[in-house]
Scaffold this motif. Structure first.
Motif: not given
Length: 225
Positions: A39-57
């Motif tokens: 949801r934040l990605f679609r709202q903010q259009c960030p310059d980069m995404v840093v994401a954990d792999v094992m996450m809920p949902k």
């Protein structure tokens, strides 16, 4: 100020990373699970995404797959304790740009983020028809490889690798160049991952025996037909 979307389900680690990045001049949006991150990605259009792999949902790999359907260019860096080669390869297959294993140092994370952000954006080619590779038709933007009536969908990284081989057809594509371009560095581990992708592309192109991806020992690969 670069805008980073950080998606981390461990609250303490998420806050530590967020504070550290902000102290180095980054703007950081923090999400605690994959769905909130999307949801934040679609709202903010960030310059980069840093994401954990094992996450809920929504796990990090599924998140990256969804992001790549919507945006082919934004850099994605995975943070994870999962270190099996198959996990790393899968992350790259789904369009990830880098992979940092936990535990990690903040200095290393910041260096990797800056390396991704410093790369010039890929040029957007003018619309064109499929590329001919022997008797194959390669639709790079759609990641499709066709042979007669048979159509195969390539992963993002497979399509990018095949496009670079095509652009250098009948000439050597240097391993070090493609590793730095698509994997972030030319480490031994990333080199093994590249070998796996070359093997997969050879399998995809096996129906036309004139099309070959040739090893040039110690230098790289050459696509010929």
């Amino acid at each position: 100020m670069p805008n980073i979307l950080l998606i981390e389900d461990e609250p303490s680690l998420g806050l530590i990373v967020k504070d550290s990045l902000e102290s180095r001049g980054f703007a950081v949006q923090l999400a605690a699970d994959g769905e909130a991150g999307l949801r934040l990605f679609r709202q903010q259009c960030p310059d980069m995404v840093v994401a954990d792999v094992m996450m809920p949902k929504l796990d990090g790999f599924s998140l990256a797959e969804q992001i790549r359907r919507e945006n082919a260019a934004v850099p994605i860096l995975f943070l994870t304790a999962r270190s099996q080669p198959a996990d790393v390869v899968r992350g790259f297959e789904l369009g990830g740009n880098d992979y940092l294993k936990k535990p990690f140092s903040m200095d290393e994370l910041i260096v990797r983020i800056k390396a991704q952000l410093s790369r010039p954006p890929a040029a957007v080619p003018a619309p064109a028809g499929p590329l001919a590779i022997g008797r194959y038709q390669f639709d790079h933007p759609k990641q499709k490889l066709r042979f007669g009536a048979h159509e195969e969908t390539l992963t993002n990284r497979e399509a990018e690798l095949l496009k670079r081989l095509y652009d250098q057809r009948n000439r050597v594509l240097e391993r070090s160049v493609v590793l730095r371009d698509l994997w972030g560095d030319d480490s031994f581990f990333n080199g093994r991952s590249l070998d796996v992708f070359i093997t997969r592309l050879r399998r995809c192109l096996k129906e036309d025996p004139q099309v070959q991806i040739v090893n040039v020992r110690g230098i790289g690969y050459k696509l010929i037909w």
